[in-house]
Design a protein around this motif. Sequence first.
Motif, PDB file in Angstrom:
ATOM      1  N   ALA A  44     105.722 -48.139   1.733  1.00 51.34           N
ATOM      2  CA  ALA A  44     105.032 -47.969   0.497  1.00 51.34           C
ATOM      3  C   ALA A  44     105.903 -47.466  -0.695  1.00 51.34           C
ATOM      4  O   ALA A  44     106.611 -46.700  -0.477  1.00 51.34           O
ATOM      5  N   LEU A  45     105.623 -47.880  -1.744  1.00 52.69           N
ATOM      6  CA  LEU A  45     106.228 -47.384  -3.082  1.00 52.69           C
ATOM      7  C   LEU A  45     105.235 -47.018  -3.714  1.00 52.69           C
ATOM      8  O   LEU A  45     104.108 -47.074  -4.206  1.00 52.69           O
ATOM      9  N   SER A  46     105.779 -45.998  -4.774  1.00 51.42           N
ATOM     10  CA  SER A  46     104.931 -45.310  -5.867  1.00 51.42           C
ATOM     11  C   SER A  46     105.689 -44.710  -7.015  1.00 51.42           C
ATOM     12  O   SER A  46     107.024 -44.466  -6.889  1.00 51.42           O
ATOM     13  N   LYS A  47     105.218 -44.527  -8.128  1.00 52.36           N
ATOM     14  CA  LYS A  47     105.795 -44.110  -9.380  1.00 52.36           C
ATOM     15  C   LYS A  47     105.427 -42.721  -9.549  1.00 52.36           C
ATOM     16  O   LYS A  47     106.408 -42.002 -10.171  1.00 52.36           O
ATOM     17  N   ASP A  48     104.421 -42.404  -8.998  1.00 54.60           N
ATOM     18  CA  ASP A  48     103.691 -40.741  -9.234  1.00 54.60           C
ATOM     19  C   ASP A  48     103.856 -40.095  -8.003  1.00 54.60           C
ATOM     20  O   ASP A  48     103.200 -38.854  -8.026  1.00 54.60           O
ATOM     21  N   GLY A  49     104.006 -40.589  -6.807  1.00 48.91           N
ATOM     22  CA  GLY A  49     103.791 -39.813  -5.697  1.00 48.91           C
ATOM     23  C   GLY A  49     102.467 -39.763  -5.093  1.00 48.91           C
ATOM     24  O   GLY A  49     101.887 -39.012  -3.938  1.00 48.91           O
ATOM     25  N   LEU A  50     101.379 -40.265  -5.733  1.00 43.26           N
ATOM     26  CA  LEU A  50      99.951 -40.156  -5.385  1.00 43.26           C
ATOM     27  C   LEU A  50      99.521 -41.544  -5.242  1.00 43.26           C
ATOM     28  O   LEU A  50      98.589 -41.847  -4.114  1.00 43.26           O
ATOM     29  N   ASN A  51      99.728 -42.486  -5.918  1.00 42.80           N
ATOM     30  CA  ASN A  51      99.173 -43.809  -5.806  1.00 42.80           C
ATOM     31  C   ASN A  51     100.232 -44.877  -5.077  1.00 42.80           C
ATOM     32  O   ASN A  51     101.186 -44.912  -6.060  1.00 42.80           O
ATOM     33  N   TRP A  52     100.074 -45.317  -4.158  1.00 42.87           N
ATOM     34  CA  TRP A  52     101.069 -45.879  -3.595  1.00 42.87           C
ATOM     35  C   TRP A  52     100.653 -47.380  -3.196  1.00 42.87           C
ATOM     36  O   TRP A  52      99.418 -47.792  -3.129  1.00 42.87           O
ATOM     37  N   LYS A  53     101.525 -48.137  -2.971  1.00 40.76           N
ATOM     38  CA  LYS A  53     101.430 -49.630  -2.836  1.00 40.76           C
ATOM     39  C   LYS A  53     102.159 -50.129  -1.708  1.00 40.76           C
ATOM     40  O   LYS A  53     103.479 -49.862  -1.655  1.00 40.76           O
ATOM     41  N   ASP A  54     101.830 -50.961  -0.723  1.00 37.56           N
ATOM     42  CA  ASP A  54     102.581 -51.328   0.494  1.00 37.56           C
ATOM     43  C   ASP A  54     103.454 -52.153  -0.094  1.00 37.56           C
ATOM     44  O   ASP A  54     103.278 -53.102  -1.054  1.00 37.56           O
ATOM     45  N   ALA A  55     104.760 -52.168   0.627  1.00 38.91           N
ATOM     46  CA  ALA A  55     105.785 -53.177   0.294  1.00 38.91           C
ATOM     47  C   ALA A  55     106.409 -53.762   1.262  1.00 38.91           C
ATOM     48  O   ALA A  55     106.948 -54.880   0.947  1.00 38.91           O
ATOM     49  N   LEU A  56     106.206 -53.383   2.424  1.00 38.53           N
ATOM     50  CA  LEU A  56     106.779 -53.849   3.684  1.00 38.53           C
ATOM     51  C   LEU A  56     106.154 -53.624   5.078  1.00 38.53           C
ATOM     52  O   LEU A  56     105.637 -52.353   5.014  1.00 38.53           O
ATOM     53  N   ILE A  57     105.866 -54.623   5.648  1.00 40.11           N
ATOM     54  CA  ILE A  57     105.266 -54.164   7.074  1.00 40.11           C
ATOM     55  C   ILE A  57     106.581 -54.070   8.076  1.00 40.11           C
ATOM     56  O   ILE A  57     107.185 -55.029   8.222  1.00 40.11           O
ATOM     57  N   LEU A  58     106.541 -52.923   8.703  1.00 40.87           N
ATOM     58  CA  LEU A  58     107.818 -52.705   9.728  1.00 40.87           C
ATOM     59  C   LEU A  58     107.166 -53.225  11.237  1.00 40.87           C
ATOM     60  O   LEU A  58     108.089 -53.782  11.850  1.00 40.87           O
ATOM     61  N   GLU A  59     106.008 -52.675  11.458  1.00 35.32           N
ATOM     62  CA  GLU A  59     105.373 -53.045  12.823  1.00 35.32           C
ATOM     63  C   GLU A  59     103.999 -53.330  12.506  1.00 35.32           C
ATOM     64  O   GLU A  59     103.245 -52.669  11.796  1.00 35.32           O
ATOM     65  N   ASP A  60     103.372 -54.394  13.317  1.00 35.62           N
ATOM     66  CA  ASP A  60     102.022 -54.658  13.417  1.00 35.62           C
ATOM     67  C   ASP A  60     101.721 -54.799  14.831  1.00 35.62           C
ATOM     68  O   ASP A  60     101.471 -56.063  15.184  1.00 35.62           O
ATOM     69  N   GLY A  61     101.504 -53.890  15.655  1.00 37.95           N
ATOM     70  CA  GLY A  61     101.480 -53.968  16.991  1.00 37.95           C
ATOM     71  C   GLY A  61     100.198 -54.056  17.511  1.00 37.95           C
ATOM     72  O   GLY A  61      99.188 -54.095  16.591  1.00 37.95           O
ATOM     73  N   LYS A  62      99.872 -53.985  18.880  1.00 37.02           N
ATOM     74  CA  LYS A  62      98.597 -54.132  19.484  1.00 37.02           C
ATOM     75  C   LYS A  62      98.217 -52.755  20.083  1.00 37.02           C
ATOM     76  O   LYS A  62      98.980 -51.861  20.147  1.00 37.02           O
ATOM     77  N   LYS A  63      96.826 -52.661  20.541  1.00 34.89           N
ATOM     78  CA  LYS A  63      96.622 -51.429  21.265  1.00 34.89           C
ATOM     79  C   LYS A  63      97.430 -50.986  22.319  1.00 34.89           C
ATOM     80  O   LYS A  63      97.768 -51.856  23.119  1.00 34.89           O
ATOM     81  N   GLY A  64      97.757 -49.638  22.322  1.00 39.06           N
ATOM     82  CA  GLY A  64      98.702 -49.281  23.431  1.00 39.06           C
ATOM     83  C   GLY A  64     100.077 -49.074  22.938  1.00 39.06           C
ATOM     84  O   GLY A  64     100.871 -48.214  23.294  1.00 39.06           O
ATOM     85  N   ASP A  65     100.356 -49.724  21.719  1.00 41.84           N
ATOM     86  CA  ASP A  65     101.834 -49.579  21.032  1.00 41.84           C
ATOM     87  C   ASP A  65     101.913 -48.359  20.411  1.00 41.84           C
ATOM     88  O   ASP A  65     100.890 -47.810  19.821  1.00 41.84           O
ATOM     89  N   GLU A  66     103.108 -47.778  20.116  1.00 43.07           N
ATOM     90  CA  GLU A  66     103.349 -46.529  19.095  1.00 43.07           C
ATOM     91  C   GLU A  66     104.635 -46.809  18.718  1.00 43.07           C
ATOM     92  O   GLU A  66     105.596 -47.043  18.996  1.00 43.07           O
ATOM     93  N   TYR A  67     104.508 -46.810  17.316  1.00 45.65           N
ATOM     94  CA  TYR A  67     105.452 -47.094  16.321  1.00 45.65           C
ATOM     95  C   TYR A  67     105.295 -45.964  15.464  1.00 45.65           C
ATOM     96  O   TYR A  67     104.607 -45.806  14.417  1.00 45.65           O
ATOM     97  N   SER A  68     106.054 -44.750  15.587  1.00 44.57           N
ATOM     98  CA  SER A  68     105.707 -43.418  14.947  1.00 44.57           C
ATOM     99  C   SER A  68     106.824 -42.616  14.455  1.00 44.57           C
ATOM    100  O   SER A  68     108.126 -42.973  14.789  1.00 44.57           O
ATOM    101  N   TYR A  69     106.706 -41.441  13.758  1.00 40.02           N
ATOM    102  CA  TYR A  69     107.532 -40.444  13.470  1.00 40.02           C
ATOM    103  C   TYR A  69     108.692 -40.875  12.962  1.00 40.02           C
ATOM    104  O   TYR A  69     109.903 -40.885  13.256  1.00 40.02           O
TER     105      TYR A  69
END
Length: 344
Positions: free
Chosen positions: A291-316
């Motif tokens: 996500a991107l922001s100009k003020d650090g508080l209000n963010w807008k999604d810009a790209l999906i890196l992972e869109d997994g299913k239950k049991g997946d972990e994409y983290s840290y």
Amino acid sequence: MNKLFFFSIIILTILSSCNNYKPALLTSTQIFNEGQVPFKQCHASTIEQIGKDSLIAAWFGGTHESNPDVVIWTSHYINGKWQHPVQVADGVLGDIRYPTWNPVFYQHPASDSLYLYYKIGPNPREWKGYYKYSLDKGNTWSTAKALPQNILGPIKNKPITLKNGTILSPSSTESKDEIWKAHLEISADRGNTWSIVNINHASPVQVIQPSIVKHKNGNIQVLCRSKENKVMSSFSNDDGQTWQPWQATNLLNPNAATDAICLKNGQFMIVYNPDLAGKDWWEGRTKLRVALSKDGLNWKDALILEDGKKGDEYSYPTIIQDDEGLIHISYTWNRKSIKHIVLK
């Protein structure tokens, strides 16, 4: 008049380009493949540029998180290819072997030394901070050194360096009664001595694992993992000495780590899991977004890196921008590998 008009056009073009910026995916690779490494699980990566077109990444890996055989591994990115992982640190203290945790790279702008901070201990409530340093871009490392009493080092995300050389290292604690609090560890002498500044410890808001970003007006902002189902934020206008009350951003947070930076174009970028906390701590980590922001508080999604299913972990996730302006993101991929993403 013509020169003024031409200059105005250039400024407007630059501003328009910043406003219209959308990150584009260049490459997506795994640093290593499952079955090709001597550990079953891995987690909590860090990444750093160590020269033109060269990177180094680190993570902890072993049988499973918190097992005493968990050690710190690194890999170099050379000529567009990740090298075979190498063990660089363990949790052996005297006759007892503990797991290691959460490596974080840091390099002071005025030094060639590369620092590797990490934790040793049975769990995050009892771990202690350690570090090693390298004079040859991570090919060889010093012996492990303990940080001073109560100094944990950067808990998950990288320190930043102010113009005057002061290091602001983002840290936090998790107490045995499960109370989370964030703080900064500050050094004015390149890490020889440290002081601690608590961030809103009187507040009931519970946060850990801050990222630090600096705004054009000089303000410092932290963005934190929380128990509030939101990425939480606080600002300082005196280089981290005092802090304003916690504010919720518009980003969901399922009790999961994030990382954020200020891009060269002046915008802020964060990588996060867009979900609410579940019954178990690992729930909510199946999706990963930028996500991107100009003020650090209000963010807008810009790209999906992972869109997994239950049991997946994409983290840290961890994120840096290199000297050429390319953005590098690394993150845990199902605890089986570390993924490296390059954006422009």
